[in-house]
Write an enzyme that holds these catalytic residues in place. Sequence first.
Site, PDB file in Angstrom:
ATOM      1  N   LYS A 145       0.839  -1.208   0.000  1.00  0.00           N
ATOM      2  CA  LYS A 145       0.000   0.000   0.000  1.00  0.00           C
ATOM      3  C   LYS A 145       0.874   1.259   0.000  1.00  0.00           C
ATOM      4  O   LYS A 145       0.648   2.183  -0.784  1.00  0.00           O
ATOM      5  CB  LYS A 145      -0.909   0.008   1.239  1.00  0.00           C
ATOM      6  CG  LYS A 145      -1.604   1.347   1.472  1.00  0.00           C
ATOM      7  CD  LYS A 145      -2.494   1.341   2.691  1.00  0.00           C
ATOM      8  CE  LYS A 145      -1.831   1.698   3.982  1.00  0.00           C
ATOM      9  NZ  LYS A 145      -1.542   3.132   4.175  1.00  0.00           N
ATOM     10  N   ASN A 146       1.858   1.285   0.892  1.00  0.00           N
ATOM     11  CA  ASN A 146       2.618   2.523   1.044  1.00  0.00           C
ATOM     12  C   ASN A 146       3.681   2.722  -0.034  1.00  0.00           C
ATOM     13  O   ASN A 146       4.375   3.741  -0.049  1.00  0.00           O
ATOM     14  CB  ASN A 146       3.224   2.604   2.456  1.00  0.00           C
ATOM     15  CG  ASN A 146       2.122   2.805   3.492  1.00  0.00           C
ATOM     16  OD1 ASN A 146       0.987   3.146   3.146  1.00  0.00           O
ATOM     17  ND2 ASN A 146       2.450   2.578   4.750  1.00  0.00           N
ATOM     18  N   CYS A 151      -6.579  13.541  12.105  1.00  0.00           N
ATOM     19  CA  CYS A 151      -6.267  12.147  11.810  1.00  0.00           C
ATOM     20  C   CYS A 151      -6.317  11.355  13.113  1.00  0.00           C
ATOM     21  O   CYS A 151      -5.962  11.867  14.164  1.00  0.00           O
ATOM     22  CB  CYS A 151      -4.878  12.076  11.197  1.00  0.00           C
ATOM     23  SG  CYS A 151      -4.272  10.424  10.965  1.00  0.00           S
ATOM     24  N   ARG A 211      -8.979  -0.295   3.779  1.00  0.00           N
ATOM     25  CA  ARG A 211      -8.041   0.677   3.200  1.00  0.00           C
ATOM     26  C   ARG A 211      -6.696   0.032   2.894  1.00  0.00           C
ATOM     27  O   ARG A 211      -6.007   0.465   1.968  1.00  0.00           O
ATOM     28  CB  ARG A 211      -7.807   1.848   4.163  1.00  0.00           C
ATOM     29  CG  ARG A 211      -9.004   2.736   4.336  1.00  0.00           C
ATOM     30  CD  ARG A 211      -8.653   3.912   5.180  1.00  0.00           C
ATOM     31  NE  ARG A 211      -7.528   4.640   4.586  1.00  0.00           N
ATOM     32  CZ  ARG A 211      -7.040   5.771   5.073  1.00  0.00           C
ATOM     33  NH1 ARG A 211      -7.554   6.298   6.156  1.00  0.00           N
ATOM     34  NH2 ARG A 211      -6.025   6.372   4.491  1.00  0.00           N
ATOM     35  N   ASP A 232       3.869   0.977  11.946  1.00  0.00           N
ATOM     36  CA  ASP A 232       2.713   0.305  11.332  1.00  0.00           C
ATOM     37  C   ASP A 232       2.562  -1.145  11.799  1.00  0.00           C
ATOM     38  O   ASP A 232       1.605  -1.822  11.411  1.00  0.00           O
ATOM     39  CB  ASP A 232       2.824   0.348   9.797  1.00  0.00           C
ATOM     40  CG  ASP A 232       2.649   1.757   9.258  1.00  0.00           C
ATOM     41  OD1 ASP A 232       2.142   2.613   9.996  1.00  0.00           O
ATOM     42  OD2 ASP A 232       3.024   1.990   8.092  1.00  0.00           O
ATOM     43  N   ARG A 258      -0.245  14.979  12.669  1.00  0.00           N
ATOM     44  CA  ARG A 258       0.301  14.783  11.320  1.00  0.00           C
ATOM     45  C   ARG A 258       0.365  16.063  10.475  1.00  0.00           C
ATOM     46  O   ARG A 258      -0.329  16.197   9.467  1.00  0.00           O
ATOM     47  CB  ARG A 258      -0.475  13.690  10.581  1.00  0.00           C
ATOM     48  CG  ARG A 258      -0.374  12.368  11.292  1.00  0.00           C
ATOM     49  CD  ARG A 258      -1.105  11.280  10.573  1.00  0.00           C
ATOM     50  NE  ARG A 258      -0.332  10.677   9.486  1.00  0.00           N
ATOM     51  CZ  ARG A 258      -0.789   9.678   8.746  1.00  0.00           C
ATOM     52  NH1 ARG A 258      -1.986   9.201   8.947  1.00  0.00           N
ATOM     53  NH2 ARG A 258      -0.044   9.174   7.799  1.00  0.00           N
TER      54      ARG A 258
HETATM   55  N1  EPU Z   1       5.557  14.887  10.380  1.00  0.00           N
HETATM   56  C1  EPU Z   1       5.747  16.217  10.649  1.00  0.00           C
HETATM   57  N2  EPU Z   1       5.737  17.090   9.591  1.00  0.00           N
HETATM   58  C2  EPU Z   1       5.562  16.687   8.309  1.00  0.00           C
HETATM   59  C3  EPU Z   1       5.392  15.316   8.044  1.00  0.00           C
HETATM   60  C4  EPU Z   1       5.376  14.435   9.115  1.00  0.00           C
HETATM   61  O1  EPU Z   1       5.908  16.611  11.794  1.00  0.00           O
HETATM   62  O2  EPU Z   1       5.570  17.544   7.407  1.00  0.00           O
HETATM   63  C5  EPU Z   1       5.517  13.934  11.510  1.00  0.00           C
HETATM   64  C6  EPU Z   1       4.147  13.273  11.624  1.00  0.00           C
HETATM   65  O3  EPU Z   1       3.272  14.063  12.349  1.00  0.00           O
HETATM   66  C7  EPU Z   1       4.467  11.974  12.319  1.00  0.00           C
HETATM   67  C8  EPU Z   1       5.870  11.648  11.799  1.00  0.00           C
HETATM   68  O4  EPU Z   1       6.397  12.856  11.249  1.00  0.00           O
HETATM   69  O5  EPU Z   1       4.515  12.134  13.707  1.00  0.00           O
HETATM   70  C9  EPU Z   1       5.897  10.557  10.738  1.00  0.00           C
HETATM   71  O6  EPU Z   1       5.146  10.945   9.620  1.00  0.00           O
HETATM   72  P1  EPU Z   1       5.527  10.553   8.131  1.00  0.00           P
HETATM   73  O7  EPU Z   1       5.463  11.773   7.300  1.00  0.00           O
HETATM   74  O8  EPU Z   1       6.797   9.764   8.127  1.00  0.00           O
HETATM   75  O9  EPU Z   1       4.333   9.596   7.778  1.00  0.00           O
HETATM   76  P2  EPU Z   1       3.398   9.657   6.492  1.00  0.00           P
HETATM   77  O10 EPU Z   1       4.208   9.843   5.271  1.00  0.00           O
HETATM   78  O11 EPU Z   1       2.256  10.557   6.752  1.00  0.00           O
HETATM   79  C10 EPU Z   1       3.658   7.088   6.032  1.00  0.00           C
HETATM   80  C11 EPU Z   1       2.744   5.924   5.898  1.00  0.00           C
HETATM   81  C12 EPU Z   1       2.113   5.613   7.255  1.00  0.00           C
HETATM   82  C13 EPU Z   1       3.250   5.296   8.223  1.00  0.00           C
HETATM   83  C14 EPU Z   1       4.255   6.460   8.287  1.00  0.00           C
HETATM   84  C15 EPU Z   1       5.457   6.184   9.157  1.00  0.00           C
HETATM   85  C16 EPU Z   1       1.975   6.160   3.635  1.00  0.00           C
HETATM   86  C17 EPU Z   1       0.867   6.440   2.694  1.00  0.00           C
HETATM   87  N3  EPU Z   1       1.698   6.248   4.933  1.00  0.00           N
HETATM   88  O12 EPU Z   1       2.854   8.163   6.497  1.00  0.00           O
HETATM   89  O13 EPU Z   1       1.300   4.460   7.062  1.00  0.00           O
HETATM   90  O14 EPU Z   1       2.722   5.058   9.509  1.00  0.00           O
HETATM   91  O15 EPU Z   1       4.699   6.774   6.956  1.00  0.00           O
HETATM   92  O16 EPU Z   1       6.131   5.066   8.741  1.00  0.00           O
HETATM   93  O17 EPU Z   1       3.083   5.840   3.209  1.00  0.00           O
HETATM   94  C18 EPU Z   1      -0.355   2.907   7.625  1.00  0.00           C
HETATM   95  O18 EPU Z   1      -0.028   2.279   6.607  1.00  0.00           O
HETATM   96  O19 EPU Z   1      -1.137   2.440   8.496  1.00  0.00           O
HETATM   97  C19 EPU Z   1       0.184   4.249   7.829  1.00  0.00           C
HETATM   98  C20 EPU Z   1      -0.340   5.124   8.694  1.00  0.00           C
END
Ligand code: EPU
Length: 421
Positions: A22-23, A119, A400, A308, A124
């Site tokens: 998925k990711n 969220c 999802r 995750d 996030r």
């Molecule tokens: N964060 C910030 N600022 C930003 C972006 C992120 O502070 O601009 C913080 C977030 O608030 C969070 C942390 O950084 O506390 C990690 O967020 P990240 O951006 O790494 O996560 P994401 O890209 O939103 C992806 C996966 C998530 C997974 C996370 C961490 C996808 C579509 N989603 O999310 O997947 O938990 O990386 O590995 O790739 C899931 O599959 O259940 C899921 C939530």
Amino acid sequence: MEKLIINGGKPLRGTVKISGAKNAVLPAIAATLLGQDRVTVLDEVPNLDDVRTISEVLKTLGVKVQHVPEQCQLIVDASSIENITAPYELVRRMRASFLIMGPLLARLGEAKISLPGGCAIGTRPIDLHLKGFEALGAQISIGHGYIEAKAPNGLKGARIYLDFPSVGATENILMAASMAEGLSVIENPAQEPEIVDLANYLNIMGAKIRGAGTNVIKVEGVKKLVAHDYTIIPDRIEAGTYMIAAAMTRGDVYIANAISEHIKPVIAKLKEAGVTVDEDVDGIRVACDHRPKAVDIKTLPYPGFPTDMQAQFMAMLTISTGSAMVTETVFENRFMHVDELRRMGARIKIDGRTAMVHGVDYLTGCQVKATDLRAGAAIVLAGLVAEGETQIGYIHHIDRGYDNLVEKLVNLGADIRRVDQ
Ligand code: EPU
């Protein structure tokens, strides 16, 4: 509204095949926006609601998308993009819709995307994405619930340091930088396998990216990317979830198509808990004939223990021997499954970002709900071992991110079915 009914207590046995990640597929679908001249065929695309949502996003941009779930394919024709706006209705449903901002900025010099909003697992923010776009020369404005980014004269390569190795920010910046003029250097990027997969895909479209998977990524911008077919990597979190299912139910399961290199911390922790894990080039065998031992886990960015997998591992700890500490460092509010697990008889105490889990002899089935995707997976796992019947509501969260969950579990011998409420 549908729900899942599980009668627990059946050991899982046999082989399960892992679907595409998925990711990895969500950023890849966003990246198809960069590919010109021909149609893209993505292979090993999992049949998930999130795939349907991001396909809807692309369609609102005027891109032609055809999903062929029987063949695990998505066919995208992004030769013309007529619109640069992603509406609230879609972004609210799935935050990863924000991943289209990088490609739109790179290809068209503008994008307008609804602010994602709240969220279930934490606040996030998207500040790191925006900081990256600004460093590449985009002007950002926020108003009326939308973020607008503009770079009428194109993006310019830059040095970008990420305060936290955010997966989404790294992906968005990578896609934007791939068509910026000159060299971009991303320091402290995320190093997840999904980042490497995205870089590999962009590179076969003609991008010049080096260092993906390490703590510095260098991107030499190119003028144009040409659409190219691509096969998505297997889902390491789906694999990890079935590994825990095998261990918890005292089963013996071969998880075909899993790449052990991608899921090392989960393998290490399962071995520490006394579970048998045998790895080969085609998959991973997990077997267990006793209650696992309690072991502490702490989530961290890759290559640390994946956030995750935290909820699913906690589900296993609820029936392990002894007590263990679960520390969540990536998201600030990712313990929503705890209340549901408690309803099933689990003994868990939360103190801030740490949960103390005291293993119990058995869980009992009852009515519970999936509060988010991985929380939903955790209660399915708990239901597989609980005494009696577990009824799980709000299963749209599970749809999802788990391709064909019920059929895959039934094939392994679980007593699980989907019913209309
Ligand atoms: N964060 C910030 N600022 C930003 C972006 C992120 O502070 O601009 C913080 C977030 O608030 C969070 C942390 O950084 O506390 C990690 O967020 P990240 O951006 O790494 O996560 P994401 O890209 O939103 C992806 C996966 C998530 C997974 C996370 C961490 C996808 C579509 N989603 O999310 O997947 O938990 O990386 O590995 O790739 C899931 O599959 O259940 C899921 C939530």
